[in-house]
Design a protein around this motif. Sequence first.
Motif, PDB file in Angstrom:
ATOM      1  N   GLN A 219       0.823  -1.102   0.085  1.00  0.00           N
ATOM      2  CA  GLN A 219      -0.025   0.096  -0.041  1.00  0.00           C
ATOM      3  C   GLN A 219       0.677   1.343   0.028  1.00  0.00           C
ATOM      4  OE1 GLN A 219      -3.174  -0.391  -0.569  1.00  0.00           O
ATOM      5  NE2 GLN A 219      -3.689   1.705  -0.471  1.00  0.00           N
ATOM      6  N   GLN A 220       2.133   1.107   0.650  1.00  0.00           N
ATOM      7  CA  GLN A 220       3.042   2.323   0.637  1.00  0.00           C
ATOM      8  C   GLN A 220       3.867   2.156  -0.493  1.00  0.00           C
ATOM      9  OE1 GLN A 220       4.625   2.793   5.021  1.00  0.00           O
ATOM     10  NE2 GLN A 220       3.639   0.712   4.878  1.00  0.00           N
ATOM     11  N   ASN A 221       3.856   1.485  -1.520  1.00  0.00           N
ATOM     12  CA  ASN A 221       4.663   1.182  -2.578  1.00  0.00           C
ATOM     13  C   ASN A 221       6.293   0.843  -2.173  1.00  0.00           C
ATOM     14  OD1 ASN A 221       3.090   1.616  -5.003  1.00  0.00           O
ATOM     15  ND2 ASN A 221       2.889   3.756  -3.966  1.00  0.00           N
ATOM     16  N   LYS A 222       6.129   0.146  -0.988  1.00  0.00           N
ATOM     17  CA  LYS A 222       7.492  -0.498  -0.360  1.00  0.00           C
ATOM     18  C   LYS A 222       7.526  -1.904  -1.185  1.00  0.00           C
ATOM     19  CE  LYS A 222       7.775   1.961   3.809  1.00  0.00           C
ATOM     20  NZ  LYS A 222       7.987   2.025   5.288  1.00  0.00           N
ATOM     21  N   HIS A 223       7.965  -2.087  -2.328  1.00  0.00           N
ATOM     22  CA  HIS A 223       7.740  -3.327  -2.991  1.00  0.00           C
ATOM     23  C   HIS A 223       8.669  -4.313  -2.972  1.00  0.00           C
ATOM     24  CE1 HIS A 223       5.785  -0.267  -6.151  1.00  0.00           C
ATOM     25  NE2 HIS A 223       4.873  -0.839  -5.866  1.00  0.00           N
ATOM     26  N   GLN A 224      10.029  -3.984  -2.463  1.00  0.00           N
ATOM     27  CA  GLN A 224      10.912  -4.860  -2.026  1.00  0.00           C
ATOM     28  C   GLN A 224      10.478  -5.663  -0.593  1.00  0.00           C
ATOM     29  OE1 GLN A 224      13.980  -6.006  -3.860  1.00  0.00           O
ATOM     30  NE2 GLN A 224      13.358  -7.812  -2.576  1.00  0.00           N
ATOM     31  N   GLU A 225      10.168  -4.646   0.094  1.00  0.00           N
ATOM     32  CA  GLU A 225       9.582  -5.274   1.543  1.00  0.00           C
ATOM     33  C   GLU A 225       8.482  -6.135   1.420  1.00  0.00           C
ATOM     34  OE1 GLU A 225      10.538  -2.277   0.752  1.00  0.00           O
ATOM     35  OE2 GLU A 225      11.473  -1.091   2.386  1.00  0.00           O
ATOM     36  N   ALA A 226       7.607  -5.807   0.479  1.00  0.00           N
ATOM     37  CA  ALA A 226       6.260  -6.492   0.124  1.00  0.00           C
ATOM     38  C   ALA A 226       6.719  -7.919  -0.408  1.00  0.00           C
ATOM     39  CB  ALA A 226       5.457  -5.870  -0.649  1.00  0.00           C
ATOM     40  N   ALA A 227       7.365  -7.965  -1.448  1.00  0.00           N
ATOM     41  CA  ALA A 227       7.958  -9.032  -1.933  1.00  0.00           C
ATOM     42  C   ALA A 227       8.810 -10.251  -1.098  1.00  0.00           C
ATOM     43  CB  ALA A 227       9.028  -8.807  -3.091  1.00  0.00           C
ATOM     44  N   ASN A 228       9.650  -9.502  -0.074  1.00  0.00           N
ATOM     45  CA  ASN A 228      10.151 -10.388   0.773  1.00  0.00           C
ATOM     46  C   ASN A 228       9.225 -10.801   2.017  1.00  0.00           C
ATOM     47  OD1 ASN A 228      12.528  -9.358  -0.376  1.00  0.00           O
ATOM     48  ND2 ASN A 228      12.903  -8.129   1.231  1.00  0.00           N
ATOM     49  N   THR A 229       8.258 -10.235   2.303  1.00  0.00           N
ATOM     50  CA  THR A 229       7.293 -10.590   3.327  1.00  0.00           C
ATOM     51  C   THR A 229       6.316 -11.799   2.680  1.00  0.00           C
ATOM     52  OG1 THR A 229       7.219  -8.546   4.295  1.00  0.00           O
ATOM     53  CG2 THR A 229       5.462  -9.788   4.759  1.00  0.00           C
ATOM     54  N   LEU A 230       5.798 -11.650   1.489  1.00  0.00           N
ATOM     55  CA  LEU A 230       4.949 -12.380   0.880  1.00  0.00           C
ATOM     56  C   LEU A 230       5.608 -13.555   0.174  1.00  0.00           C
ATOM     57  CD1 LEU A 230       2.757  -9.600  -1.166  1.00  0.00           C
ATOM     58  CD2 LEU A 230       1.934 -10.885   1.087  1.00  0.00           C
ATOM     59  N   ALA A 231       6.815 -13.740   0.182  1.00  0.00           N
ATOM     60  CA  ALA A 231       7.616 -14.828  -0.261  1.00  0.00           C
ATOM     61  C   ALA A 231       7.351 -15.798   0.707  1.00  0.00           C
ATOM     62  CB  ALA A 231       9.174 -14.344  -0.411  1.00  0.00           C
ATOM     63  N   TRP A 232       7.032 -15.696   2.103  1.00  0.00           N
ATOM     64  CA  TRP A 232       6.782 -16.547   3.175  1.00  0.00           C
ATOM     65  C   TRP A 232       5.692 -17.582   2.537  1.00  0.00           C
ATOM     66  CZ3 TRP A 232       2.232 -17.969   5.895  1.00  0.00           C
ATOM     67  CH2 TRP A 232       2.516 -18.809   7.079  1.00  0.00           C
ATOM     68  N   PHE A 233       4.739 -17.065   1.949  1.00  0.00           N
ATOM     69  CA  PHE A 233       3.471 -17.965   1.246  1.00  0.00           C
ATOM     70  C   PHE A 233       4.100 -18.869   0.218  1.00  0.00           C
ATOM     71  CE2 PHE A 233       1.274 -14.426   3.216  1.00  0.00           C
ATOM     72  CZ  PHE A 233       0.351 -14.947   3.834  1.00  0.00           C
ATOM     73  N   ILE A 234       5.038 -18.373  -0.558  1.00  0.00           N
ATOM     74  CA  ILE A 234       5.358 -19.012  -1.806  1.00  0.00           C
ATOM     75  C   ILE A 234       6.616 -19.980  -1.633  1.00  0.00           C
ATOM     76  CG2 ILE A 234       6.102 -18.580  -4.069  1.00  0.00           C
ATOM     77  CD1 ILE A 234       3.295 -17.370  -3.133  1.00  0.00           C
TER      78      ILE A 234
END
Length: 514
Positions: A219-234
Motif C-alpha cells: 500500500q505504501q509502494n514498498k515493493h521490495q519489503e512486500a515481496a520479501n514478506t509475501l515470499a513466506w507464502f511461496i
Amino acid sequence: MKKIFLLASLILLVTTACDRDFDQPNPNNPTIASFWKSETDAIKGINAVYSTFHRSATLYSRFLFYHGMLRSDEGYGSGGDITLNNIMSFNQTNYNEGLTAGTWQNLFIGVFRANQVLAYVPGIEMDEALKNRIIGEAKFLRGLFYFNLALYYGRPPLMLEPSEPTDRPANATNAEAWAQVEKDLSEAAPALPLSYTGDDLGRATRGAALGLLGKTYLQQNKHQEAANTLAWFITGEGKGLYTLTANYQDNFKASTENNSESVFEIQFRFNPNENTDDDVDETRINNTGTSIAQFYAPRGVGFSDGGARRWLVNEFEKENTALGIRDPRLAATLLFDSTDVRGPQFTMVYGQTFASRYGTSGGESSAVWFRKQLNDNEAGRTEEGFRSPNNHRLLRYADILLMYAEALNAIGQTAQAYPYVDMVRVRAGLRPLTVTRPGLSQAAFLSQIKHERITELTGEGWRFADLQRWGELGPELAVRDPEFTNFVKGRNEWYPIPQSDIDLNPNLTQNPGY
C-alpha cells in the motif's frame, strides 16, 4: 424552624460535596486494572477485541464495505439513504456523520481494547505459550484497526497505551501511522500459530499477520519489503499451507467458510436465540451476524443501498475462458440481468426471474448488485436480513498471489511474476498469461494486474485501497463513475477527522481541504 433546618442541611451537603474527590473510583464497581487477574480474564479480554468487528454497523458488519467498495469506482450509493449517497459522492459537509465518525470511533474502541490486552496480559501468571499468542493476536488486531485508520483517515493519533480521559494525543503523520501498522504486524507474526482447530478457528494466524503486513508494505509502494514478506507464502514456511479452492464461489458461501484459501476472515454466525432483526449493536442486542447482505441485496429482498457499476460487467467480458465461455467469476461476483448468461428470463433473484422482478427495459432493468456478501445461493432463500452468518474473507490466498506478482513486477522481476497470476487465471478457467501475453513490459504487466484484481477481487472491499495505492483517485475516474466528478485531489483521498474529536482535543487537527 423547618426552613432553617433545610437550608443548613443543604449548606452541609454542598460543603461536603466540594470536599469529595469525584475522580475517586466507585469501590462497588470493578476497575480495568482489577479485571486482569487470570488466564480466563486474558482469553475474555482478547475475545472482546475480536468482538469489535461486530460492534454496531460501523466496522465489518457494514460500513467498511461502504468505504472500500462504494467510495471506489466499482460501487455507489444506490438506495434512499441520502447521507450515504452524498458521502459516496464526495459531498460531505457534516464531519460528525455516523458513517465516517462512527467508523473512526469504533476503530479506536478496538485499539483501546487491544491496548488493554497488551498492557495487562504480560503481568498475568498463566501458560506462557498462550500468553504470547494472545499478545500476538492483540498486536495483529491493533495493526488491522490502524491499517483502516491510516487508509481512510490518513493522520490518526497513535494511542498505544490504555487511554485516559485526560489524553490529548496529536495526529500522527500518515507515514508514522503506517510504520506502527508495520511494527504491530511484524511483532505479531512470530507469536502466532500457523493454524487453529475447534472453537479457536478464525483467530489470527501467522499467515494472517504476514499477509496483512505484505499488503501494508504494498500500500505504501514498498515493493521490495512486500515481496520479501509475501515470499513466506511461496517459498517460506507458509509454502503449501494455503491453496486455491477448486470452486471460486466457495469463498463466498456460508457453507464453505474457513477453507484452504482463507488467510483471515471475519467470523459471523446466525444465532436463533437472537430475537431481533435490528442493526448489529453489541451493547444492546449482541447480534453476531452481519447486516451487509440486507443493505446490499436488490430491492424486494433487501434495501439496495449499495449498487455496483455496470462497467465491471464489461471488464469481465473482455476475455473468455480456454473453453470459449464467459468468465465464471462474473456470475459469482455480480447480480444483474444476465448473471445467467441466457439473460433476464433465466437469471434468478431470490426465487424469481430478474425479468419478473425488474422488467427488461427502463427502471432497474440495468441495475447491478454485488453478490459476494449475499446469501441467494442458499436453497429456498427469498429475502435477506440483519443477521447474515456469512463470514467475510478479509484476506484470500488469491489476493496474496496477485500482490506478490505486483511486488515482483515493481522490483523488475516481471518474468518471475507470471506464474502467480497464472495460478489465479487457471483456477477461473482462463488460459495462462504466459501463453496469451508473454513478454509484457513492466508497465504493461502492471496494467494486466489491475485487470486481474478487478476480475478476481471485485466486491471484496479492496478497490479503494488499490486505486489509492496506484495514484489513480481523481476526477478522471468519472468516465466510469460519475460521482468522481466531485473528487478533489489532496482532499478526498481521506475522510475528515470527526469534528467532535477535534473540539475535545486541541492537539488534533483536521485533514487537508476540510
